[in-house]
Write an enzyme that holds these catalytic residues in place. Structure first.
Site, PDB file in Angstrom:
ATOM      1  N   LYS A  22       0.849  -1.211   0.000  1.00 42.56           N
ATOM      2  CA  LYS A  22       0.000   0.000   0.000  1.00 42.56           C
ATOM      3  C   LYS A  22       0.872   1.244   0.000  1.00 42.56           C
ATOM      4  CE  LYS A  22      -1.909   1.778   3.979  1.00 42.56           C
ATOM      5  NZ  LYS A  22      -1.615   3.221   4.058  1.00 42.56           N
ATOM      6  N   ASN A  23       1.836   1.274   0.904  1.00 36.84           N
ATOM      7  CA  ASN A  23       2.603   2.515   1.079  1.00 36.84           C
ATOM      8  C   ASN A  23       3.561   2.812  -0.072  1.00 36.84           C
ATOM      9  OD1 ASN A  23       1.195   2.828   3.400  1.00 36.84           O
ATOM     10  ND2 ASN A  23       2.927   2.588   4.803  1.00 36.84           N
ATOM     11  N   ARG A  92      -5.221  10.170   4.261  1.00 32.55           N
ATOM     12  CA  ARG A  92      -4.260  11.193   4.621  1.00 32.55           C
ATOM     13  C   ARG A  92      -3.149  11.313   3.575  1.00 32.55           C
ATOM     14  NH1 ARG A  92      -1.132  14.355   8.173  1.00 32.55           N
ATOM     15  NH2 ARG A  92       0.967  13.952   7.453  1.00 32.55           N
ATOM     16  N   CYS A 116      -6.476  12.445  11.915  1.00 35.95           N
ATOM     17  CA  CYS A 116      -6.701  11.041  11.650  1.00 35.95           C
ATOM     18  C   CYS A 116      -6.631  10.290  12.950  1.00 35.95           C
ATOM     19  CB  CYS A 116      -5.707  10.508  10.640  1.00 35.95           C
ATOM     20  SG  CYS A 116      -4.234   9.924  11.382  1.00 35.95           S
ATOM     21  N   ARG A 121      -1.483  14.802  12.722  1.00 41.25           N
ATOM     22  CA  ARG A 121      -0.404  14.491  11.767  1.00 41.25           C
ATOM     23  C   ARG A 121      -0.142  15.737  10.944  1.00 41.25           C
ATOM     24  NH1 ARG A 121      -1.849   8.464   9.594  1.00 41.25           N
ATOM     25  NH2 ARG A 121       0.227   8.477   8.679  1.00 41.25           N
ATOM     26  N   PRO A 122       0.668  16.643  11.486  1.00 40.89           N
ATOM     27  CA  PRO A 122       0.910  17.902  10.781  1.00 40.89           C
ATOM     28  C   PRO A 122       1.668  17.704   9.472  1.00 40.89           C
ATOM     29  CG  PRO A 122       2.285  17.741  12.755  1.00 40.89           C
ATOM     30  CD  PRO A 122       1.416  16.519  12.734  1.00 40.89           C
ATOM     31  N   ILE A 123       1.625  18.738   8.620  1.00 43.91           N
ATOM     32  CA  ILE A 123       2.351  18.666   7.343  1.00 43.91           C
ATOM     33  C   ILE A 123       3.332  19.838   7.225  1.00 43.91           C
ATOM     34  CG2 ILE A 123       0.645  17.320   6.045  1.00 43.91           C
ATOM     35  CD1 ILE A 123      -0.328  20.039   4.869  1.00 43.91           C
ATOM     36  N   ASP A 124       3.746  20.354   8.403  1.00 41.44           N
ATOM     37  CA  ASP A 124       4.643  21.514   8.400  1.00 41.44           C
ATOM     38  C   ASP A 124       5.936  21.259   7.628  1.00 41.44           C
ATOM     39  OD1 ASP A 124       4.892  19.683  10.578  1.00 41.44           O
ATOM     40  OD2 ASP A 124       6.372  20.994  11.505  1.00 41.44           O
ATOM     41  N   ASP A 308       3.974   0.670  12.173  1.00 37.89           N
ATOM     42  CA  ASP A 308       2.803   0.019  11.584  1.00 37.89           C
ATOM     43  C   ASP A 308       2.671  -1.444  12.017  1.00 37.89           C
ATOM     44  OD1 ASP A 308       2.129   2.343  10.326  1.00 37.89           O
ATOM     45  OD2 ASP A 308       2.798   1.734   8.329  1.00 37.89           O
ATOM     46  N   ARG A 400      -8.854  -0.432   3.935  1.00 35.37           N
ATOM     47  CA  ARG A 400      -7.947   0.569   3.366  1.00 35.37           C
ATOM     48  C   ARG A 400      -6.611  -0.065   2.969  1.00 35.37           C
ATOM     49  NH1 ARG A 400      -6.250   4.362   7.428  1.00 35.37           N
ATOM     50  NH2 ARG A 400      -4.763   4.679   5.771  1.00 35.37           N
TER      51      ARG A 400
END
Ligand code: UD1
Length: 421
Positions: A22-23, A92, A116, A121-124, A308, A400
């Site tokens: 998946k990833n 996400r 989530c 889960r920031p995206i800075d 995970d 998912r």
């Protein structure tokens, strides 16, 4: 609403072919947007996150269709760089389309992927890196509008404060089509990063250093399509091995990525099961009660123990002899599955990032909702080694990331049904 009904007590035995990752599939589908023609992606898992990625590609005018586990993408007709909120919020990882779109057309309009189930889960880091590459980024009312200040983004020297997988991918995607050289220091070293780079190189990108903490990308004006096989899913692999270990079973996992799974296998081996492997097959046998893992299990960026796999390994340790201790270092809120385990009779204490599991002799079936993707898979695993029947709800989390998980479990002799509409 669909549910899984799982009756425990059967030893899982048999051979299973591991699904594609998946990833890896998600960033590779995003990367296909950078190519000027068709890509054929083999070994894509048929899971809802991959379908969500394909819907995003389709909404930009690119095409993505599936035939079995092969996805065919065609990015010649891209005509839109705006992703609506409903598609962005489906998963996400939709945020990696930002780098791909900026690379392809120097502009994009996306929404913040939202909170989530694993905590904030920031995206800075994603945004800071793209700004350094010349993106003008404005955040307004939940939307993010990005535009290259020049015609294309330009290369930059970027040092990540933490080796974020998603930020590394976003930088690679935008850098592959940027003007000049980008250096990423403290890059994530996850195998899926190497898979993304392997795909991009096959499309003509100039990337080196992936798998190490310094990645160098020299931007190319144009990338072409290719045929590529996505790597196996090391986390799905960890899940099926944990299930087999917990049930006292025996499993042959084929199409596995053995060396990429070493950080997990070396810990699982401490439980006393017998594990052997050749290039792409893993054999696991466990005839007796598992032993607790003596060393603290610390989740870390690759090549550390993967976050995970924390929940699924925990499911195997609920009935182990002795006490195991987990330390979750990647996400703040990743022990939500422990409530269901305790409802099953497990002895667990959670204190912040630490979870202490005292092995018990028996656990019992229960009803619980999947809390997140891996936590949900871990509940199935626990239910397979519990006495009686469990009902697991909110299984859309599990769909998912796992391709037909009930079929895989049944193939191994487990008792598991999907019910409901
Ligand atoms: C990816 C994986 C996910 C895995 C995770 C860690 C995909 C689709 N998902 O998620 O399965 O659990 O790596 O191995 O590949 N962070 C920030 N700011 C940022 C970016 C991240 O603070 O800009 C923090 C996150 O909140 C988290 C940590 O960094 O605490 C790791 O996140 P990251 O490596 O980015 O994970 P994802 O790419 O979201």
């Amino acid at each position: 609403m669909q549910k899984f009904i799982v009756t425990g007590g059967k030893r899982l035995r048999g051979e299973l072919r591991l699904q594609g990752s998946k990833n890896s599939s998600l960033p590779i589908i995003a990367a296909a947007m950078l190519c000027s023609d068709e890509c054929v992606l083999k070994n894509c898992p048929r899971i809802t996150d991959v379908y969500a990625a394909s819907r995003i590609l389709n909404c930009t005018g690119c095409k993505c269709s599936f035939s079995g586990n092969t996805a065919v993408t065609d990015s010649r007709c891209m005509n839109n760089n705006e992703i609506p909120e409903n598609l962005m919020s489906e998963m996400r990882s939709s945020i990696i389309f930002m780098g791909a779109m900026l690379g392809r057309c120097g502009e994009c309009n996306v929404s913040i992927p939202g909170g989530c189930e694993l905590g904030p889960r920031p995206i800075d880091m994603h945004l800071a890196a793209l700004r350094k590459m010349g993106a003008d980024i404005r955040e307004e009312m939940g939307r993010i509008r990005c535009r290259a200040t020049g015609k294309r983004l330009h290369g930059a020297r970027i040092s990540l404060a933490f080796p974020s997988v998603g930020a590394t991918e976003n930088i690679i995607l935008s850098a592959a089509a940027a003007d000049g050289e980008t250096i990423i220091n403290n890059a994530a070293r996850e195998p899926e990063i190497c898979d993304l780079c392997g795909f991009l190189r096959k499309c003509g990108a100039d990337i080196s250093g992936d798998g190490e903490s310094r990645i160098v990308v020299n931007g190319r004006e144009k990338l072409h399509g290719c045929e590529y096989t996505v790597m196996p899913d090391r986390i799905a692999g960890a899940t099926y091995l944990s299930m087999a270990a917990a049930s006292g079973g025996e499993i042959i996992l084929t199409n596995a990525c053995v060396s990429e799974m070493e950080p997990f296998l070396s810990v699982l081996e401490q439980t006393g099961c017998s594990i052997s492997a050749d290039e792409n097959t893993i054999y696991l046998r466990n005839g007796s009660r598992l032993k607790a893992v003596g060393d603290r299990i610390r989740t870390m960026p690759h090549p550390g123990f993967p976050t995970d796999a924390q929940a699924v390994l925990m499911s195997a340790l609920l009935k182990a002899e002795g006490t195991s201790v987990f330390e979750e270092n990647i996400f703040d809120c990743r022990y939500r599955h422990t409530d269901a385990f305790m409802k099953m009779g497990a002895d667990i204490q959670v204190m912040g990032k630490i979870a202490v599991i005292k092995g018990v002799k028996r656990i019992y079936g229960t009803s619980a909702d999947a809390t997140d993707l891996r936590g949900g898979a871990a509940m199935i695993s626990a239910a397979l080694s519990a006495e009686g029947t469990s009902e697991i709800g909110s299984i859309y989390h599990i769909d998912r990331g796992y391709e037909n998980i009930e079929k895989a479990v049944r193939l191994l002799g487990g008792d598991m049904q999907r019910v409901g509409m």
